[in-house]
Design an enzyme around this catalytic site. Structure first.
Site, PDB file in Angstrom:
ATOM      1  CD  GLU A  60      -1.536  -2.478   1.414  1.00 18.40           C
ATOM      2  OE1 GLU A  60      -0.748  -2.601   1.902  1.00 18.40           O
ATOM      3  OE2 GLU A  60      -2.181  -3.413   1.031  1.00 18.40           O
ATOM      4  CG  HIS A 129     -10.918  -8.442   6.170  1.00 13.98           C
ATOM      5  ND1 HIS A 129     -10.445  -9.042   7.160  1.00 13.98           N
ATOM      6  CD2 HIS A 129     -10.294  -8.556   5.100  1.00 13.98           C
ATOM      7  CE1 HIS A 129      -9.330  -9.872   6.406  1.00 13.98           C
ATOM      8  NE2 HIS A 129      -9.336  -9.394   5.216  1.00 13.98           N
TER       9      HIS A 129
HETATM   10  C1  LIG Z   1      -1.452  -5.064   4.094  1.00 15.52           C
HETATM   11  C2  LIG Z   1      -2.491  -6.041   3.440  1.00 15.52           C
HETATM   12  N1  LIG Z   1      -2.769  -5.689   2.248  1.00 15.52           N
HETATM   13  C3  LIG Z   1      -3.714  -6.511   1.524  1.00 15.52           C
HETATM   14  C4  LIG Z   1      -4.350  -7.481   2.087  1.00 15.52           C
HETATM   15  C5  LIG Z   1      -5.318  -8.388   1.323  1.00 15.52           C
HETATM   16  N2  LIG Z   1      -4.728  -9.864   0.887  1.00 15.52           N
HETATM   17  C6  LIG Z   1      -4.892 -10.831   2.004  1.00 15.52           C
HETATM   18  S1  LIG Z   1      -3.898 -12.089   1.434  1.00 15.52           S
HETATM   19  C7  LIG Z   1      -3.232 -11.227   0.023  1.00 15.52           C
HETATM   20  C8  LIG Z   1      -2.125 -12.005  -0.836  1.00 15.52           C
HETATM   21  C9  LIG Z   1      -0.905 -12.501  -0.007  1.00 15.52           C
HETATM   22  O1  LIG Z   1      -0.130 -13.235  -0.772  1.00 15.52           O
HETATM   23  P1  LIG Z   1       0.942 -14.002  -0.313  1.00 15.52           P
HETATM   24  O2  LIG Z   1       2.013 -12.956   0.602  1.00 15.52           O
HETATM   25  O3  LIG Z   1       1.683 -14.606  -1.370  1.00 15.52           O
HETATM   26  O4  LIG Z   1       0.547 -15.078   0.579  1.00 15.52           O
HETATM   27  P2  LIG Z   1      -0.630 -16.240   0.003  1.00 15.52           P
HETATM   28  O5  LIG Z   1      -1.889 -15.919   0.486  1.00 15.52           O
HETATM   29  O6  LIG Z   1      -0.282 -16.771  -1.236  1.00 15.52           O
HETATM   30  O7  LIG Z   1      -0.112 -17.510   1.155  1.00 15.52           O
HETATM   31  C10 LIG Z   1      -3.747  -9.836   0.173  1.00 15.52           C
HETATM   32  C11 LIG Z   1      -3.371  -9.007  -1.056  1.00 15.52           C
HETATM   33  C12 LIG Z   1      -4.009  -7.826   3.372  1.00 15.52           C
HETATM   34  N3  LIG Z   1      -4.375  -8.736   4.031  1.00 15.52           N
HETATM   35  N4  LIG Z   1      -2.931  -7.091   4.098  1.00 15.52           N
END
Ligand SMILES: Cc1ncc(C[n+]2csc(CCOP(=O)(O)OP(=O)(O)O)c2C)c(N)n1
Ligand SMILES: Cc1ncc(C[n+]2csc(CCOP(=O)(O)OP(=O)(O)O)c2C)c(N)n1
Ligand SMILES: [Mg+2]
Ligand SMILES: [Mg+2]
Lengths: 324, 375, 324, 375
Positions: A60, A129
C-alpha cells in the site's frame, strides 16, 4: 435509467472517467484481470489495458507513493486499497506527502489522486476487514473525504471526486455494495462535493448519518415516526469539508441532534459534528446532542451486529433525545 | 548456503567501485564520460560555488540570521555530477542535501536564499524549513523532510511519463540511511517490476546522523540491494566527478532504452555534521575524516584542471569573489524582505479554501498578532 | 530535590526504570552513542550498553514492529521516534498490531511498549518537525496517550507509563523541553495515569490544556484575572483515558469551557473533550464551549507563532466565553 | 553493470533448488535430514490430516456453517516440514495459512474448530475471523490479517530472547506477496544488522490472490532478496518434505550458533483458490496446475512410505476415518456452543477496562439485543 447496485455504479463511474480522460488510471492489488476482490473494477482491464488498469505488488505504501508521483507528473490515479483496514502502511504518504504537497510547494505541485477503499462492517470480516477510518483522514488538512450511501450518489460523487482538484479519500460502505440498488443515469454527471442530502424530512430531531448506517438511521426514523417522533435524517455524503449549512439549518429547526457512525466513538467524526453544532447553534439546542457509534474496542467478528450502531440502538436514543 | 561477508562500508572505495580520475590525474578510458574542457570547468565552478555557499550558510546560521542549514561538504562531486548527467527534460527528486544541483539546474540564487529566510518572496511562502525549496521550472520537485518518501514518488513520476509515452527519466536522491525506509523498498520493487526509467542515486556518505552505514544494513554494499528487485546495482567513487557523470549517464541511457531502473551507490563521505543542529564530535573521531581529506572531490578536479592549465589561484579567487558578491546581495535582499503575509498561512491547503478555512482565516486576521517578530 | 528541565527528568525516568527492571530497553534512531537528537537518552548507552540502548536502522516501521515482538517476548521496549512527524511509517504496526494484540488473542498476548516522541511547534521546525498527532492515537482503541507539561510530571508519568500494562504513547512537548524547569524527586515515583491536575483554580471558566500550551493557557488566565475573570486551568496530563471526573466537576462549577490544543481543530482532541462535556454537563453549560487550536493547515515555518494557540489567542476567547 | 535475467517464478524447481526426495524415491544424502521412519510417518499423517481438514472446512463454508476458510492445499510439505524442524521452545509467527502446523505443534483440534465458529469457547472469543487463532502454550503467536506484520515481530521476539541470553529462535511464515511489504524489508534488515536467530520462511506459492509472483518482483528468485540484507538465501523444493525439514534445521542451527538469520524460499504452489472467497478460474487457467499435480507433496511421501512398506490403503483409510471422527465431534461441539457473551466485546481492550469502556459496556448490556442470530 438502468438499475444498478453500488458496485456497478462505481464501476460505471470509473469507466466513464477513463473514457473521457486519458489521464485517469486505476491501480491497486487485484484490480486488473480479476476486477478487484469486490469486482468493482471488473471489465476495466479488458477495456483499457494493463497500462491504465494496473495490478500492483502487495504494498500500500508503494501504491500510494507511486500514485503521488504519477499525480505530480499529471496523471489522475484512482487507487484502490483492497480494504480500508490495510491503508495504514500508506498513511505516511497520505498524511505527510499527498495532503501537504500543494501547500509545501507554494502551489507548484498539486498532487491529485483519489483513493477508493471499502469501509465498515457487516460482512463478517472481524477487525481487519471492517474498519471505518474516516476520522484519521478528516483530521489531516489538505484531504477531502467522501462516503456515499447509494448507487446514484456513488457514481456522481466519484466523478466529482475525480474532477476535483484536491486529493480525495473515497470510502465505500461495503455492507451495502450490493444491497443498495437504484436508478443510475448513464454517462457523466456529478453530485457536488460538500453537499449533504436531507433524505427524510422531520421536525423533532436531526439525525446525521452516512454510508451503510444511513439505512439504519432511516429504519429507526420510520419506527420513531410510528411513536410520534419525526426525525430529519441527513445523509452527509461528503464528510469533509462537511455541508455545514444544511446541518445547522436543520438543527436550528429541530433543536436536537443525534450523530450516527460505525467507527469507534472516541475522537471519531461524531465528536467533530457535535462540536461544530454546539459551537454554532448552542442557543438553539434543546437537549444534549448524542452520538450512537461503534464502541471503543476493535471491531469484533461474531458479535458484529452488536457492535454496529444499528437501528435497534439508534431508535431509543432518538426517542430519548426528541423527548428530552 | 552462502554466508555474506562483511566489509566496512566507510572504507575507501574497493575493487568493484568505478573510478575514472586516477591519482595520476589521467582519465580511465573505460568509463570516461568524455566531458569537454568547458564542461569540466563549468562543473568545477559549480562545485566550488556549492562549497562556498555551504560555508556562508553555516555562518549565517551561527549568527542566528537563518534557522537551519543542511550542507553537502565533501559530497559535491556526487551531487553535481549526477545532476549534470541528466537531461533538461528529466526530473529530479531531491533529498535535502542537494541545493548545489538545483542551482546548477537553474534555480536562481536569490530564490534559494529567500527560501533560507522563509520570507514573503520565498516561493514556498515560508511554510517549510530552510533548504526545502521547489523549482518546477527546472524539473526540481518540492523537498520533504521525511526520509525516503521521494523515492516512490520519483518512480511514479517516470511511470506516468512512460504510460503517456513521453521520453523522460527521473533521478532520485537519497542517503544510505534511506535504504532502510519502506519507500526505498517499494520504490525499487515497483520500478523493477514495471521497468521504470528511474535512476536511484544513493549518496552513501557513511552516516545517518550518528548511525554509521554498517549499522544501517548488513549487506556488503548498498549497490547489491538492487538484486532484491531485479535492478542492476553499480558502485561508483562518489568523490570522482568523472566517474559519477559516467555511471549516471549510462543508467539514464539504459532507462531511456526501456531497460528499466539502475541503483547507483556513490561512495562518499559527510565531512561535516548532519546539519547545523548536529555536533559530530559526539559520535565520530576526527581521524575518521583523514582518509577522505586526500580524496576531496573538489581538490581532485582542481588538480586535474591545473594540470591542464585551465585553472589557477587567480581564477579561483575571482570565482569566490563573484559568488560572494552575488550571495551578499541575495542575503541583503532577503533580509529586507518581510515575512509572508498572515493570510498566506491559509492558502494552498486546497485549490480553493473551503468554508472552514475561510472562517479560520477571517477569525485569525481579525484577531491580535502574535507578540514578537517573525522571520 | 534536584532542579531539572524536562529533558533531564525524562532521562532520569529512563535510567531509573532501566536500573530497576532489566526488561526495559531503549531503542530508536540516534538514541545510543549520541544520546538522541534532543539528548533525552544521553548517558544511557554508557550505563546500560548497546544491547539495552539500541541505535536502530532508519525505519520507524521496523522499530515499532520489532519492539512489538520484543514485548510479546516479555521485554518492555521504550521506543523513541525522533519526531512525532515521523511516526506515520509505524502507524500500521501501532493501529493494527500493538493496539489490538491483547484483544485479538483473547488476552494471551498483551504487547506492552511505550513510544516516546517529541511533539509540537515553537522550535522553528516547519510542518515536518512540529506535528502534534494525539488525535490519531486517541481514536485507536487499546492505546493510552500521555502528554506531560513539566519535569516532575514527565518523570512520574513516564515511570507510570512504563509500569502500566497497556501500550502508551508518550508525547513530549519539545517547545518546553528545556524551558520547563522544576524540582524532581530522586529515585522512583509515579504520577498516576488518568489523573488531571488543576493547576490554577478559578470559578468563571474551565480551561483544558496540556503540554506546551498549558503555559499559554496559564498566561492567558493570569491576564484574564487582571480583568476580573478567574479561569480554572486544568492540565490533562493523560489525554486518554482522560480524567473525566475532574473535568466534569470543574465545568459543572464554572458552566463554561475552553479547550486549547496545538493540533489542527477539525477532528482534533478538542472535539472529543467538547463532546464529552456537552453530553454529560449540557444543562450546566451557560455558554457555548469553545476550542482554541491550531488551524486546519499544515504547520507553517515562519509564521509558527501565528499558527499556535498562544496566550494572545486564548485570552480573548476566555474573556468572551466567561462573559457570554 | 550486470543485467538481472528473468526466470518464470512459477516454473518447477531449477538447479539452485535444494531437493532430497528424488523421483526414484531415494533420498539425496547431501541434504537428507535423517528422519527416522517414525518421524516420516508422523509427518505424513499430519499432512494427510491437514488436507482432509481443509476439504472439510471448505465444505462447511460452502454449507454456510462457517464464514470463511483459507486453506493450504498443495503446501502441506512446506508448512509441516518447516514447523517440524523447529524445536519445542522455539516460537512460530504464522501467516494465516498454516493451521496444520499449529495442530502438529499441539493446538487441540477442538480449540481450532471453536475458532472456526467464533463461539464462546473460541480462545480469541469470537473476535477474529476463522483461522485467526492463537496458542501461546505451543509457541504459536496470534494471527493477524494484514500481510507481513508478523515478520518484524518475529524478529523482535528472537531479539528479545537474544538480549536475555535465552536459547530460542523464531520462524516467520509469509507468502511471496508479503516480500513486497514494508515489514519484510524492515524485518530482514533489522535481523541482518543485529544477527537475530530468525528463520524467514517464505512460501512462494506462485500467487498473491490473483497476482502472480513475477508481477510481485523482478528479482530472479525470492531467496536472493537476502543479499540486500546480508542474509543468506536458500531455495528449497517446497513440495519435498525431506528437503524442507533439512533446510529449516540448518537455518535454525545457524541462528542458534549466533550466525544470524536465513531466508528460505520454499517453492510450492497454491493448488486451490486464495480462500473460500476467491474463484481462481477468473485469473488462472486450470492447466497451470498440471506441472504441480505430479509433484503433490503428499503423494511423494506416500510413494516413499509405500515403497518402504510403511503405509498402504488400509492405513490411509483408517487415518481418514479417525480424523473425520474427531473432526465431526469437534464440529458438533462447536455448533452446540453459543456465541460469546455480549460483555466479552468490551474485555481485553486494556488490561482493566477504563471508565469509558465500563460505561459503554453497561450501556450496551442494558440496551436491546441486535435482531437476528449470531455465530
Ligand atoms: C497489508 C495488506 N494488504 C492487502 C491484504 C489483502 N490480502 C490478503 S492475502 C493477500 C495476498 C497474500 O499473498 P501471499 O503473501 O503470497 O500469501 P498467500 O496468500 O499466497 O499465502 C492480500 C493481497 C492484506 N491482508 N494485508
Ligand atoms: C522518516 C524519518 N525518520 C527520521 C528522520 C530524522 N532524520 C533526518 S535525516 C536522518 C538521517 C538520514 O541519513 P541518510 O539517509 O544517510 O542521509 P544523509 O543525511 O546522510 O544525507 C534522520 C534519521 C526523518 N527525517 N524522517
Ligand atoms: Mg548518509
Ligand atoms: Mg502467495
Amino acid at each position: 435509467m438502468p438499475q444498478m447496485n453500488m458496485v456497478q455504479a462505481i464501476n460505471d463511474a470509473l469507466a466513464t472517467a477513463m473514457r473521457s480522460d486519458e489521464r485517469v488510471v486505476v491501480m491497486g492489488e487485484d484490480v486488473g484481470k480479476v476486477g478487484g476482490v469486490f469486482r468493482v473494477t471488473a471489465g476495466l482491464f479488458d477495456e483499457f489495458g494493463d497500462e491504465r488498469v494496473i495490478d500492483t505488488p502487495l504494498s500500500e505504501n508503494g501504491i500510494v507513493g507511486t500514485a503521488v508521483g504519477m499525480a505530480l507528473y499529471g496523471l489522475v490515479p484512482v487507487v484502490e486499497i483492497q480494504f480500508s483496514d490495510f491503508i495504514w502502511p500508506a498513511y505516511d504518504q497520505i498524511v505527510n506527502e499527498l495532503a501537504k504537497f500543494r501547500y509545501r510547494s507554494g502551489g507548484e505541485y498539486p498532487a491529485k489522486i483519489v483513493i477508493r477503499t471499502p469501509v465498515g462492517g457487516g460482512i463478517r470480516g472481524g477487525h481487519y476487514h471492517s474498519q471505518h477510518p474516516e476520522a484519521a483522514f478528516i483530521h489531516v488538512a489538505g484531504l477531502k473525504v467522501v462516503c456515499p450511501s447509494n448507487p446514484h450518489d456513488a457514481k456522481g460523487l466519484l466523478l466529482a471526486s475525480i474532477a476535483d482538484p484536491d486529493p480525495v479519500l473515497f470510502f465505500e460502505p461495503k455492507r451495502v455494495y450490493r444491497a443498495a440498488k437504484g436508478e443510475v443515469p448513464q454517462g457523466a454527471y456529478t453530485v457536488p462535493l460538500e453537499s449533504a442530502a436531507i433524505v427524510r424530512p422531520g421536525r423533532h430531531v436531526t439525525v446525521l448519518a452516512y454510508g451503510a448506517m444511513l439505512y439504519e438511521a432511516l429504519d429507526a426514523a420510520a419506527k420513531a415516526s410510528a411513536k410520534g417522533v419525526e426525525a430529519e435524517v441527513i445523509d452527509l455524503r461528503t464528510l469533509w469539508p462537511v455541508d455545514i449549512g444544511t446541518i445547522l439549518e436543520s438543527v436550528k429547526r429541530t433543536g436536537r441532534l443525534v450523530v450516527v457512525h460505525e467507527a469507534p466513538k472516541t475522537c471519531g467524526f461524531g465528536a467533530e459534528l457535535m462540536s461544530l453544532v454546539t459551537e454554532r447553534a448552542f442557543y438553539h439546542l434543546e437537549a444534549p446532542p448524542v452520538r450512537v457509534t461503534g464502541f471503543d474496542t476493535p471491531f469484533p467478528y461474531t458479535l458484529e451486529m452488536e457492535y454496529m450502531p444499528l437501528s435497534h440502538r439508534i431508535l431509543p436514543t432518538l426517542l430519548d433525545t426528541a423527548r428530552a | 548456503m552462502t554466508t555474506a561477508t562483511r566489509q566496512r562500508h566507510e572504507s575507501p572505495p574497493a575493487d568493484d567501485v568505478i573510478r575514472v580520475l586516477g591519482d595520476d590525474l589521467t582519465l580511465d578510458p573505460v568509463y570516461d564520460p568524455g566531458l569537454s574542457p568547458q564542461e569540466v570547468l563549468e562543473l568545477y565552478r559549480h562545485m566550488v560555488t556549492t562549497r562556498l555557499l555551504d560555508e556562508r550558510l553555516v555562518g549565517l546560521q551561527r549568527q542566528g540570521r537563518i534557522g537551519f542549514h543542511v550542507g553537502s561538504l565533501g559530497e559535491e562531486a556526487a551531487i553535481l555530477g549526477s545532476a549534470y548527467a541528466m537531461r533538461k527534460g528529466d526530473w529530479l527528486f531531491p533529498c535535502y542535501r542537494e541545493f548545489g544541483a538545483a542551482l546548477m539546474r537553474g534555480l536562481e540564487l536569490s530564490v534559494f536564499v529567500h527560501n533560507m529566510f522563509g520570507n514573503a518572496k520565498d516561493t514556498v511562502r515560508g511554510r517549510q524549513m530552510p533548504d526545502h525549496y521547489t523549482c518546477r521550472r527546472v524539473g526540481w520537485v518540492s523537498i520533504s523532510s521525511p526520509v525516503g518518501t521521494q523515492i516512490t514518488q520519483g518512480v511514479g513520476f517516470a511511470w506516468g511519463a512512460k504510460i503517456r509515452k513521453q521520453d523522460l527519466a527521473t533521478l532520485v536522491y537519497f542517503g544510505d540511511g534511506a535504504t532502510s525506509s519502506s519507500d526505498f523498498h517499494s520504490g525499487m520493487n515497483f520500478a523493477g517490476v514495471f521497468k521504470i526509467p528511474t535512476v536511484f542515486f544513493c549518496r552513501n556518505n557513511g552516516w545517518a546522523i550518528s548511525v554509521p552505514t554498517q549499522r544501517q544494513t548488513a549487506s556488503r554494499t548498498l549497490a547489491e540491494k538492487g538484486a532484491a528487485y531485479g535492478v542492476p546495482g553499480v558502485r561508483v567513487d562518489g568523490n570522482d566527478l568523472f566517474a559519477v557523470v559516467s555511471v549516471v549517464k549510462r543508467a539514464l541511457e539504459r532507462g531511456v532504452r526501456g531497460e528499466g531502473p539502475t541503483l547507483i551507490e556513490a561512495i562518499t563521505y559527510r565531512m561535516g555534521g548532519h546539519s547545523t543542529s548536529d555536533d559530530p564530535n559526539r559520535y565520530r573521531a576526527s581521524e575518521a575524516l583523514e582518509p577522505w581529506t586526500s580524496r576531496d572531490p573538489i581538490g581532485r578536479v582542481r588538480a586535474y584542471l591545473e594540470k591542464h592549465n585551465q585553472w589557477d589561484g587567480t581564477a579561483e579567487e575571482r570565482l569566490i569573489a563573484e559568488v560572494d558578491q552575488r550571495f551578499r546581495e541575495a542575503v541583503t535582499s532577503a533580509e529586507r524582505t518581510p515575512p509572508p503575509a498572515l493570510e498566506t498561512m491559509f492558502e494552498d491547503v486546497y485549490a480553493r479554501p473551503p468554508w472552514h478555512l475561510a472562517e479560520q482565516r477571517a477569525e485569525r486576521l481579525a484577531g491580535p498578532r502574535a507578540p514578537g517578530a517573525h522571520g
